[in-house]
Design an enzyme around this catalytic site. Sequence first.
Site, PDB file in Angstrom:
ATOM      1  N   ARG A   1    -100.154 -14.956 -35.164  1.00  0.00           N
ATOM      2  CA  ARG A   1     -98.868 -15.157 -34.494  1.00  0.00           C
ATOM      3  C   ARG A   1     -97.697 -15.361 -35.436  1.00  0.00           C
ATOM      4  NH1 ARG A   1    -101.448 -19.571 -30.609  1.00  0.00           N
ATOM      5  NH2 ARG A   1    -102.811 -19.683 -32.423  1.00  0.00           N
TER       6      ARG A   1
ATOM      7  N   HIS B   1    -106.215 -15.581 -25.782  1.00  0.00           N
ATOM      8  CA  HIS B   1    -105.041 -16.167 -25.100  1.00  0.00           C
ATOM      9  C   HIS B   1    -104.470 -15.271 -24.011  1.00  0.00           C
ATOM     10  CE1 HIS B   1    -104.277 -18.187 -29.254  1.00  0.00           C
ATOM     11  NE2 HIS B   1    -105.208 -18.811 -28.580  1.00  0.00           N
TER      12      HIS B   1
ATOM     13  N   TYR C   1    -113.959 -24.306 -35.435  1.00  0.00           N
ATOM     14  CA  TYR C   1    -112.943 -25.054 -34.704  1.00  0.00           C
ATOM     15  C   TYR C   1    -113.600 -26.212 -33.951  1.00  0.00           C
ATOM     16  CZ  TYR C   1    -109.698 -21.100 -35.448  1.00  0.00           C
ATOM     17  OH  TYR C   1    -108.889 -20.145 -36.003  1.00  0.00           O
TER      18      TYR C   1
ATOM     19  N   SER D   1    -106.235 -21.261 -41.178  1.00  0.00           N
ATOM     20  CA  SER D   1    -105.971 -20.555 -39.929  1.00  0.00           C
ATOM     21  C   SER D   1    -104.506 -20.736 -39.558  1.00  0.00           C
ATOM     22  CB  SER D   1    -106.878 -21.154 -38.850  1.00  0.00           C
ATOM     23  OG  SER D   1    -106.693 -20.469 -37.667  1.00  0.00           O
TER      24      SER D   1
ATOM     25  N   LYS E   1    -112.810 -20.196 -41.748  1.00  0.00           N
ATOM     26  CA  LYS E   1    -111.407 -20.190 -41.330  1.00  0.00           C
ATOM     27  C   LYS E   1    -111.234 -21.510 -40.609  1.00  0.00           C
ATOM     28  CE  LYS E   1    -108.757 -16.716 -38.684  1.00  0.00           C
ATOM     29  NZ  LYS E   1    -108.105 -17.515 -37.714  1.00  0.00           N
ATOM     30  N   ILE E   2    -110.405 -22.380 -41.189  1.00  0.00           N
ATOM     31  CA  ILE E   2    -110.243 -23.728 -40.627  1.00  0.00           C
ATOM     32  C   ILE E   2    -108.766 -24.085 -40.534  1.00  0.00           C
ATOM     33  CG2 ILE E   2    -112.495 -24.633 -41.371  1.00  0.00           C
ATOM     34  CD1 ILE E   2    -111.113 -25.860 -43.820  1.00  0.00           C
TER      35      ILE E   2
HETATM   36  P1  FBP Z   1    -103.193 -17.325 -35.285  1.00  0.00           P
HETATM   37  O1  FBP Z   1    -102.690 -17.198 -36.699  1.00  0.00           O
HETATM   38  O2  FBP Z   1    -102.344 -16.543 -34.330  1.00  0.00           O
HETATM   39  O3  FBP Z   1    -103.356 -18.789 -34.905  1.00  0.00           O
HETATM   40  O4  FBP Z   1    -104.626 -16.652 -35.252  1.00  0.00           O
HETATM   41  C1  FBP Z   1    -105.759 -17.320 -35.736  1.00  0.00           C
HETATM   42  C2  FBP Z   1    -106.804 -17.465 -34.676  1.00  0.00           C
HETATM   43  O5  FBP Z   1    -107.972 -18.079 -35.191  1.00  0.00           O
HETATM   44  C3  FBP Z   1    -107.206 -16.159 -34.009  1.00  0.00           C
HETATM   45  O6  FBP Z   1    -108.159 -15.462 -34.745  1.00  0.00           O
HETATM   46  C4  FBP Z   1    -107.683 -16.638 -32.680  1.00  0.00           C
HETATM   47  O7  FBP Z   1    -107.510 -15.707 -31.670  1.00  0.00           O
HETATM   48  C5  FBP Z   1    -106.798 -17.788 -32.396  1.00  0.00           C
HETATM   49  O8  FBP Z   1    -106.333 -18.283 -33.634  1.00  0.00           O
HETATM   50  C6  FBP Z   1    -107.511 -18.884 -31.659  1.00  0.00           C
HETATM   51  O9  FBP Z   1    -106.558 -19.778 -31.188  1.00  0.00           O
HETATM   52  P2  FBP Z   1    -106.913 -21.130 -30.484  1.00  0.00           P
HETATM   53  O10 FBP Z   1    -106.749 -22.184 -31.546  1.00  0.00           O
HETATM   54  O11 FBP Z   1    -105.896 -21.258 -29.401  1.00  0.00           O
HETATM   55  O12 FBP Z   1    -108.323 -21.052 -29.979  1.00  0.00           O
END
Ligand code: FBP
Length: 253
Positions: A222, A21, A136, A192, A167-168
């Site tokens: 975050r 990000h 994702y 996640s 991680k979902i």
């Molecule tokens: P967060 O808890 O901040 O959402 O982190 C989880 C994560 O999977 C990070 O490992 C990764 O950088 C980010 O979310 C990816 O975010 P996005 O959904 O915007 O691709």
Amino acid sequence: MNVFLTKNRGLLLAYDQGLEHGPTDFNEQNVDPAFVMNLAVQGQFNGVIFQKGVAEKYYGGQVPLILKVNGKTKLVKGEPLARQICSVKRAAEIGAKAVGYTIYAGSAHESLMLEEFGRIQEEAHGLNLAAIAWIYPRGETIKNDTAPEIVAYAARIGLEVGADAVKIKYPGNTESFKWAVKSAGKVKVFMSGGPKAASDADFLRQVRGALDAGATGLAVGRNVWQSSNPLKMAHALRRLVIEDRSVEEALRA
Ligand code: FBP
């Protein structure tokens, strides 16, 4: 995976958002990887997730490391693709106990990521490292990445491709997440975190829902290091995830 678990549950601190990000996610405090490394220790996290560059300069060894071996920036548009940017061998040298890899299932480029993860999983297991897949669903064909059947599909992909853990995203309710956990079979499921929730209680309720559905734990970034009191949030999450307390109990102390 056992190195990342306490009482069969795991709380992982994610800090790869600087690549994904950019510094827009950060403030004066959490822009410093040393702050997050210290938070991982003080918050008694079961694991910390870094990209190679941050790990090489800031990883202190006190908390098991998951090294992300692929990644991308958000500066590129179009169908998502994140290629390998760190070898499994290098991850092991830095001290990782697991490698992390994001697969954008549904992307026009998913075959590249499936192929790469397949090779990385074999290399990781050869070096006694776990292979954790961020799955994702994303791209033109994915209209809603938290639809229950899409989340369950993501979980199942993890099982099919040989991940030790996935991680979902949380689909918003326990019932739907139960099917995802079931679909993952013996693969450990981590929720996640996602963008900062409206309140700490709101976020804790989502996590409670995931745990009640059978999740092994949570990988969060975050919602912890963007909190007004990151350590307090970390402790509340630990009470919830590891000690299996209610949201109210977790928030109390
Ligand atoms: P967060 O808890 O901040 O959402 O982190 C989880 C994560 O999977 C990070 O490992 C990764 O950088 C980010 O979310 C990816 O975010 P996005 O959904 O915007 O691709």
